[in-house]
Design an enzyme around this catalytic site. Structure first.
Site, short mmCIF file in Angstrom:
data_model
loop_
_atom_site.label_atom_id
_atom_site.label_comp_id
_atom_site.label_asym_id
_atom_site.label_seq_id
_atom_site.Cartn_x
_atom_site.Cartn_y
_atom_site.Cartn_z
CG ASP A 179 2.60 55.64 -10.97
OD1 ASP A 179 2.42 56.82 -11.31
OD2 ASP A 179 1.67 54.89 -10.59
CE1 TYR A 193 -3.20 59.29 -9.94
CE2 TYR A 193 -3.95 57.04 -9.55
CZ TYR A 193 -3.18 57.94 -10.27
OH TYR A 193 -2.40 57.51 -11.30
CG HIS A 218 3.82 55.08 -16.22
ND1 HIS A 218 3.94 56.16 -15.38
CD2 HIS A 218 2.99 54.23 -15.59
CE1 HIS A 218 3.20 55.98 -14.30
NE2 HIS A 218 2.62 54.80 -14.39
#
Length: 377
Positions: A178, A302, A355
């Site tokens: 990630d 983000y 994940h």
């Protein structure tokens, strides 16, 4: 650069405040029997919140994390929190491992002993690592960056300084998934890491090129569909993270709903998150976000990546790389797509897990890490 010992020690007043807020949760209405179709299942969340209030023992979770040697150091004006666990073997390799979102260093609790002391966990002593596990800036017990621009590519030089200048290693290796995978790829691209193990391949420039294989085109279509169906969280976090942060920073039930939905949908649990993670594991991670008040600074990453990251690169990463992908479809790019980003790489897919692989399938991940880095010993 000074290194200060660190121990997690959340104030009793913070525990009391959490209990009071959970008790005052104002529950929204919900469609009867809707389960997870509209978002986090109301019945599951009520069960999780009840467990958080009545049975979860933060002090026990704190003690488990404090069993790892922890430190703080300032790098380029930012306090970085990190675990530093020395390997038990003849010549441990220095390895920096980096978590993603919505995760924390707690995800590595089962993985670290497998890497630092492999002889006692089904491996070979000569495969040992010195493991350094930092909390990303704005996550956990690292400082909250209050200036713009702290993207994944900006974090990579901080890790290089931590490993080379602060800890004094002559060379080091890197692993992550990630956001941690983006940092790891950046460490490979800038040549700071000797070799890398990444659980995400870099975004390739000009993916509209006619040279894309059928498998690449199919995968990119899958990614587009996933973004349409599952990507609302990312769109919000990369466009208006501050608006989201007010509610999540104020409501522990809201924070738990936001995070646990991802641990369920991004893991390989078949819809039953408790089949792969315990309530204690889920709440340890959620509690770190709550007590450190880092949901706002974590989701800002983000935004920073969308606005301040380097554009998709055309030059390949030249250091040796292992691309190890999970069955989380959005990350499972075909090998020819990964080959566009690396000069010397090995491609593999995990037979199970998702994940949060370090927590979900720690032994499987540890074995792949050991095997890949064996060539550099």
């Amino acid at each position: 650069m000074s290194i200060r010992p660190f121990r997690i020690d959340i104030a009793d007043s913070a525990l009391t405040d959490l209990d009071q807020r959970l008790a005052r949760t104002r529950w929204p209405d919900a469609i009867d029997g809707s389960g997870w179709r509209y978002g986090t299942d109301p019945e599951f969340l009520k069960e999780l919140v009840s467990y958080w209030r009545e049975r979860f023992d933060w002090r026990a979770a704190e003690a488990r994390l404090n069993a790892f040697p922890q430190f703080l150091t300032e790098v380029d004006g930012i306090d970085i929190h990190f675990l530093h666990v020395k390997g038990k073997g003849p010549d441990p390799l220095p390895l920096v491992i980096t978590h993603g979102w919505p995760s924390s260093i707690a995800e590595f609790a089962k993985l670290i002993p497998l890497l630092t002391d492999p002889a006692n966990h089904g491996g070979r002593a000569e495969d040992a690592f010195d493991v350094v596990a930092p909390s990303l800036p704005g996550f956990g017990f690292s400082a909250h960056p209050l200036r713009s621009g702290m993207s994944s590519t900006a974090i990579a030089p901080l890790w290089a300084k931590l490993m080379l200048d602060v800890l004094g290693y002559r060379r080091f290796f890197a692993q992550g998934g990630d956001f941690g995978g983006h940092v790891t790829n950046a460490l490979g691209r800038n040549g700071h890491a000797t070799a890398i193990h990444a659980m995400v391949a870099p975004k390739v420039a000009n993916t509209d090129t006619p040279s894309l294989s059928p498998a690449e085109k199919s995968w990119l279509a899958t990614v587009a569909t996933w973004q349409q169906e599952e990507g609302a969280y990312a769109h919000q976090q990369r466009t208006r993270p501050q608006t989201l942060a007010y509610g999540l920073n104020d409501s522990p039930a809201g924070l738990a709903a936001w995070i646990v939905e991802k641990w369920r949908s991004w893991s390989d649990c078949g819809g039953d998150v408790l089949s792969h993670f315990t309530m204690d594991e889920l709440l340890t991670n959620i509690s770190i976000y709550w007590f450190t008040e880092t949901i706002a600074s974590s989701v800002r990453l983000y935004y920073e990546n969308a606005h301040h990251c380097e554009p998709a690169a055309t030059a390949k990463i030249e250091v040796p790389a292992r691309v190890f992908l999970t069955r989380e479809e959005v990350d499972l790019c075909p090998p020819e797509y990964a080959a566009r980003s690396y000069t010397d790489f090995s491609y593999g897919t995990a037979p199970r897990g998702g994940h949060f692989l370090a927590a979900e399938e720690s032994e499987l991940l540890a074995e792949d890490i050991r095997t890949w880095f064996r060539r550099f010993r």
